[in-house]
Design an enzyme around this catalytic site. Sequence first.
Site, PDB file in Angstrom:
ATOM      1  N   HIS A  41      39.138  19.713  44.983  1.00 21.03           N
ATOM      2  CA  HIS A  41      39.068  18.398  44.329  1.00 21.03           C
ATOM      3  C   HIS A  41      38.696  18.592  42.852  1.00 21.03           C
ATOM      4  O   HIS A  41      37.803  17.942  42.310  1.00 21.03           O
ATOM      5  CB  HIS A  41      38.017  17.529  45.028  1.00 21.03           C
ATOM      6  CG  HIS A  41      38.154  16.061  44.737  1.00 21.03           C
ATOM      7  ND1 HIS A  41      39.226  15.318  45.150  1.00 21.03           N
ATOM      8  CD2 HIS A  41      37.341  15.194  44.087  1.00 21.03           C
ATOM      9  CE1 HIS A  41      39.067  14.062  44.781  1.00 21.03           C
ATOM     10  NE2 HIS A  41      37.938  13.951  44.121  1.00 21.03           N
ATOM     11  N   THR A  52      43.965  15.532  42.436  1.00 16.00           N
ATOM     12  CA  THR A  52      42.596  15.046  42.350  1.00 16.00           C
ATOM     13  C   THR A  52      42.542  13.725  41.591  1.00 16.00           C
ATOM     14  O   THR A  52      43.047  13.633  40.467  1.00 16.00           O
ATOM     15  CB  THR A  52      41.719  16.072  41.607  1.00 16.00           C
ATOM     16  OG1 THR A  52      41.827  17.332  42.264  1.00 16.00           O
ATOM     17  CG2 THR A  52      40.269  15.622  41.552  1.00 16.00           C
ATOM     18  N   GLU A  53      41.916  12.716  42.207  1.00 16.64           N
ATOM     19  CA  GLU A  53      41.734  11.401  41.580  1.00 16.64           C
ATOM     20  C   GLU A  53      43.056  10.806  41.072  1.00 16.64           C
ATOM     21  O   GLU A  53      43.098  10.019  40.138  1.00 16.64           O
ATOM     22  CB  GLU A  53      40.717  11.486  40.438  1.00 16.64           C
ATOM     23  CG  GLU A  53      39.361  12.027  40.852  1.00 16.64           C
ATOM     24  CD  GLU A  53      38.610  11.107  41.791  1.00 16.64           C
ATOM     25  OE1 GLU A  53      38.943   9.911  41.830  1.00 16.64           O
ATOM     26  OE2 GLU A  53      37.701  11.577  42.496  1.00 16.64           O
ATOM     27  N   MET A  54      44.158  11.234  41.698  1.00 19.53           N
ATOM     28  CA  MET A  54      45.502  10.786  41.334  1.00 19.53           C
ATOM     29  C   MET A  54      45.857  11.097  39.877  1.00 19.53           C
ATOM     30  O   MET A  54      46.679  10.403  39.265  1.00 19.53           O
ATOM     31  CB  MET A  54      45.699   9.295  41.620  1.00 19.53           C
ATOM     32  CG  MET A  54      45.752   9.022  43.092  1.00 19.53           C
ATOM     33  SD  MET A  54      46.586   7.485  43.468  1.00 19.53           S
ATOM     34  CE  MET A  54      46.685   7.644  45.241  1.00 19.53           C
ATOM     35  N   TRP A  80      43.227   7.145  38.850  1.00 22.49           N
ATOM     36  CA  TRP A  80      42.951   5.843  39.448  1.00 22.49           C
ATOM     37  C   TRP A  80      41.530   5.386  39.155  1.00 22.49           C
ATOM     38  O   TRP A  80      41.045   4.429  39.753  1.00 22.49           O
ATOM     39  CB  TRP A  80      43.253   5.855  40.939  1.00 22.49           C
ATOM     40  CG  TRP A  80      42.344   6.640  41.853  1.00 22.49           C
ATOM     41  CD1 TRP A  80      41.331   7.497  41.502  1.00 22.49           C
ATOM     42  CD2 TRP A  80      42.371   6.614  43.290  1.00 22.49           C
ATOM     43  NE1 TRP A  80      40.741   8.014  42.628  1.00 22.49           N
ATOM     44  CE2 TRP A  80      41.353   7.480  43.740  1.00 22.49           C
ATOM     45  CE3 TRP A  80      43.138   5.956  44.235  1.00 22.49           C
ATOM     46  CZ2 TRP A  80      41.097   7.712  45.094  1.00 22.49           C
ATOM     47  CZ3 TRP A  80      42.881   6.184  45.581  1.00 22.49           C
ATOM     48  CH2 TRP A  80      41.873   7.045  46.000  1.00 22.49           C
TER      49      TRP A  80
END
Length: 412
Positions: free
Chosen positions: A104, A146-148, A298
Amino acid sequence: MYFQVHQPTRLRLYRFFDIGKDSHYYDDFTNRTILHRVAQRCYLPMNRILLDLIKKHGGAFKVTFSITGSALEQFDRYEPEVVDSFRELAATGNVEFLAETYYHSLSSLASEGEFKHQVEKHRSEERRVKTIEDHFGVTPKAFRNTEMIYSDSIGRMVYSLGFKTMLTEGAKHILGWKSPDYVYTDPLENRLKLLLRNYSLSDDIAFRFSDRGWDNWPLTDEKFLSWLKAADGDIINLFMDYETFGEHQRESSGIFDFMRYLPDVVLGDGSFEFTTPSAATRKYKAIAEIDVPDPISWADEERDVTAWLGNELQQDAFNKLYEQSEKLALLNNPVLWEEFGHLQESDHLYYMSTKFFSDGEVHRYFNPYNTPYEAFINYMNALSDFILRIDDAVATSGQEPVRKPVKKKKTK
């Protein structure tokens, strides 16, 4: 519907005087305690609900997950029952599992080599760890960073790894007048199809569901269906953290009942079907390219990467960490590589955020530190010890890396 599953490897209180003396950086008790709590509140009850829905509706109900390597390691260590419940879902054939960075991490913003290594480690090609393929018997075909986090250049890297579908945010500043409810393509690699999150409808569930001050509270399945029907496009992408169910939105809010009956209402209306990312991009053609020269995510109102790299503390920690890549490559020490991976988890940088106003409450909710400065000091103490270990290993090996200028990360 797509759900992100992640649990960070939280650091213990690591003091300056621990540097060079104690190289265990992690708060095992807190990690185990939080994981047990979230497993009981979210993962196990929601997995049972989803399994019941799949059995009830057969092939008509489908969902998608991405589960980080950091979360899988903790499941295996502390809550193996959670892995078993995800295996039951995988066995139905109605669940797609996505690939992402194993730790991540923000490696897609720092190092193409490290990024590709982590994706392969998460997907299937890693002998020292259990991957998605090992856990669930499937090899991911679609990708979620990760985190879009996404940009045109990241999309090209993702396609080079063999993925033809990627999920990201339907950020207003990159869409303009366009709708997120269609399939798009990366302009540098137009064979990579993009599915964009409908953040308004997703956040109605993820953030606003239990807010009694919200003018649309309470949110019922019938009301949500009416909003779905008002959308104009081929596909509506509802992407959210899995911890939305039972953890962020408590069971007392009615969130489980909402999810339990949503498929009945949606499928009963006959206007929609549930699908997975790979199936969606096979069925629907892309209608246009989306130009994203600078990374989006995002997170927060800006939908950029300032949640992790928006201040000098974060940038200093980020740069100092990735400066170690060359020495680690020279050593090829699996223990140090694993430590490097866990220190890359984006959560460590998120805790250093100095954002306030509308996004401040969200940051405080997820932050175990009292101040961003405390998070920075604790992380840098652990990183300093890690660097000492690397330098000692380099000295012992008798090799010195070729020094190259480091390109510093700056975010406006």
